[in-house]
Design a protein around this motif. Sequence first.
Motif, PDB file in Angstrom:
ATOM      1  N   THR A  88      -6.560   0.773  -2.274  1.00 62.61           N
ATOM      2  CA  THR A  88      -5.336   0.256  -2.888  1.00 62.61           C
ATOM      3  C   THR A  88      -4.228   1.294  -2.792  1.00 62.61           C
ATOM      4  O   THR A  88      -4.477   2.490  -2.869  1.00 62.61           O
ATOM      5  CB  THR A  88      -5.560  -0.121  -4.370  1.00 62.61           C
ATOM      6  N   ILE A  89      -3.029   0.785  -2.606  1.00 58.24           N
ATOM      7  CA  ILE A  89      -1.838   1.622  -2.521  1.00 58.24           C
ATOM      8  C   ILE A  89      -0.811   1.073  -3.513  1.00 58.24           C
ATOM      9  O   ILE A  89      -0.302  -0.035  -3.334  1.00 58.24           O
ATOM     10  CB  ILE A  89      -1.229   1.603  -1.097  1.00 58.24           C
ATOM     11  N   PRO A  90      -0.514   1.831  -4.573  1.00 54.59           N
ATOM     12  CA  PRO A  90       0.507   1.370  -5.513  1.00 54.59           C
ATOM     13  C   PRO A  90       1.906   1.587  -4.951  1.00 54.59           C
ATOM     14  O   PRO A  90       2.116   2.474  -4.126  1.00 54.59           O
ATOM     15  CB  PRO A  90       0.268   2.243  -6.747  1.00 54.59           C
ATOM     16  N   GLY A  91       2.826   0.766  -5.404  1.00 56.15           N
ATOM     17  CA  GLY A  91       4.208   0.925  -4.967  1.00 56.15           C
ATOM     18  C   GLY A  91       5.184   0.384  -5.996  1.00 56.15           C
ATOM     19  O   GLY A  91       4.814  -0.365  -6.904  1.00 56.15           O
ATOM     20  N   LEU A  92       6.414   0.787  -5.847  1.00 60.30           N
ATOM     21  CA  LEU A  92       7.490   0.327  -6.701  1.00 60.30           C
ATOM     22  C   LEU A  92       8.710   0.094  -5.811  1.00 60.30           C
ATOM     23  O   LEU A  92       9.023   0.929  -4.957  1.00 60.30           O
ATOM     24  CB  LEU A  92       7.821   1.378  -7.772  1.00 60.30           C
ATOM     25  N   LEU A  93       9.358  -1.027  -5.982  1.00 55.83           N
ATOM     26  CA  LEU A  93      10.555  -1.370  -5.214  1.00 55.83           C
ATOM     27  C   LEU A  93      11.732  -1.558  -6.162  1.00 55.83           C
ATOM     28  O   LEU A  93      11.597  -2.225  -7.189  1.00 55.83           O
ATOM     29  CB  LEU A  93      10.359  -2.670  -4.434  1.00 55.83           C
ATOM     30  N   ILE A  94      12.851  -0.985  -5.804  1.00 48.96           N
ATOM     31  CA  ILE A  94      14.109  -1.298  -6.476  1.00 48.96           C
ATOM     32  C   ILE A  94      14.915  -2.084  -5.456  1.00 48.96           C
ATOM     33  O   ILE A  94      15.283  -1.561  -4.400  1.00 48.96           O
ATOM     34  CB  ILE A  94      14.853  -0.024  -6.915  1.00 48.96           C
ATOM     35  N   LEU A  95      15.123  -3.351  -5.748  1.00 52.74           N
ATOM     36  CA  LEU A  95      15.754  -4.275  -4.806  1.00 52.74           C
ATOM     37  C   LEU A  95      17.144  -4.672  -5.288  1.00 52.74           C
ATOM     38  O   LEU A  95      17.330  -5.029  -6.456  1.00 52.74           O
ATOM     39  CB  LEU A  95      14.913  -5.545  -4.669  1.00 52.74           C
ATOM     40  N   ARG A 106      14.968   0.598  -2.369  1.00 52.18           N
ATOM     41  CA  ARG A 106      14.389   1.945  -2.520  1.00 52.18           C
ATOM     42  C   ARG A 106      12.901   1.692  -2.684  1.00 52.18           C
ATOM     43  O   ARG A 106      12.470   1.073  -3.649  1.00 52.18           O
ATOM     44  CB  ARG A 106      15.003   2.698  -3.693  1.00 52.18           C
ATOM     45  N   ASP A 107      12.138   2.127  -1.712  1.00 51.24           N
ATOM     46  CA  ASP A 107      10.728   1.786  -1.561  1.00 51.24           C
ATOM     47  C   ASP A 107       9.873   3.017  -1.864  1.00 51.24           C
ATOM     48  O   ASP A 107       9.801   3.951  -1.069  1.00 51.24           O
ATOM     49  CB  ASP A 107      10.507   1.318  -0.117  1.00 51.24           C
ATOM     50  N   TYR A 108       9.254   3.008  -3.037  1.00 50.82           N
ATOM     51  CA  TYR A 108       8.397   4.122  -3.458  1.00 50.82           C
ATOM     52  C   TYR A 108       6.944   3.697  -3.251  1.00 50.82           C
ATOM     53  O   TYR A 108       6.409   2.897  -4.012  1.00 50.82           O
ATOM     54  CB  TYR A 108       8.639   4.461  -4.932  1.00 50.82           C
ATOM     55  N   MET A 109       6.324   4.203  -2.200  1.00 50.07           N
ATOM     56  CA  MET A 109       4.950   3.847  -1.864  1.00 50.07           C
ATOM     57  C   MET A 109       4.129   5.121  -1.734  1.00 50.07           C
ATOM     58  O   MET A 109       4.635   6.156  -1.298  1.00 50.07           O
ATOM     59  CB  MET A 109       4.909   3.086  -0.538  1.00 50.07           C
ATOM     60  N   ASP A 110       2.864   5.018  -2.080  1.00 46.22           N
ATOM     61  CA  ASP A 110       1.956   6.155  -1.952  1.00 46.22           C
ATOM     62  C   ASP A 110       1.541   6.294  -0.488  1.00 46.22           C
ATOM     63  O   ASP A 110       0.461   5.877  -0.092  1.00 46.22           O
ATOM     64  CB  ASP A 110       0.740   5.952  -2.861  1.00 46.22           C
ATOM     65  N   GLY A 111       2.429   6.877   0.319  1.00 43.72           N
ATOM     66  CA  GLY A 111       2.161   7.059   1.744  1.00 43.72           C
ATOM     67  C   GLY A 111       0.971   7.954   2.003  1.00 43.72           C
ATOM     68  O   GLY A 111       0.226   7.752   2.964  1.00 43.72           O
ATOM     69  N   LEU A 112       0.746   8.941   1.144  1.00 41.03           N
ATOM     70  CA  LEU A 112      -0.421   9.809   1.323  1.00 41.03           C
ATOM     71  C   LEU A 112      -1.711   9.040   1.061  1.00 41.03           C
ATOM     72  O   LEU A 112      -2.753   9.372   1.628  1.00 41.03           O
ATOM     73  CB  LEU A 112      -0.313  11.026   0.413  1.00 41.03           C
ATOM     74  N   GLY A 113      -1.645   8.013   0.233  1.00 41.76           N
ATOM     75  CA  GLY A 113      -2.824   7.176   0.030  1.00 41.76           C
ATOM     76  C   GLY A 113      -3.259   6.487   1.308  1.00 41.76           C
ATOM     77  O   GLY A 113      -4.445   6.373   1.592  1.00 41.76           O
TER      78      GLY A 113
END
Length: 119
Positions: A88-95, A106-113
């Motif tokens: 699973t990869i958590p993320g947060l979007l500000i649209l 603004r796309d905040y995703m756990d890229g290291l995951g």
Amino acid sequence: MLDKSPDDLADLYAMDAVHEFPFSSPGFPERYEGREAVRTGYRAAWGASPVQVKEVRRVAAYGTTDPEVIVAEHVVVAAMPPQDTTFTIPGLLILHVRDGLITRVRDYMDGLGVTNARG
């Protein structure tokens, strides 16, 4: 996102939209400027990735005092062939949306995951 279609995704964006990745991973751009850059960028990223998206879970969506802005939390459930082990990869979007089209993300995703899942 489930079918990793860059065309379907890009069609949601205004012509001059900006998609930003504040926590960008090495080798990944910090932003796409314009609908066609979103299309091209996601075509390259999704085309090069063996990750298979199984599900996108909506965790929460938050309205703001600005009617054109929404904040959304989500979790992507994916698998990495050939093991097919899910992660699973958590993320947060500000649209920012105007006239039914995305103007800024603004796309905040756990890229290291994702990197860790690849081993």
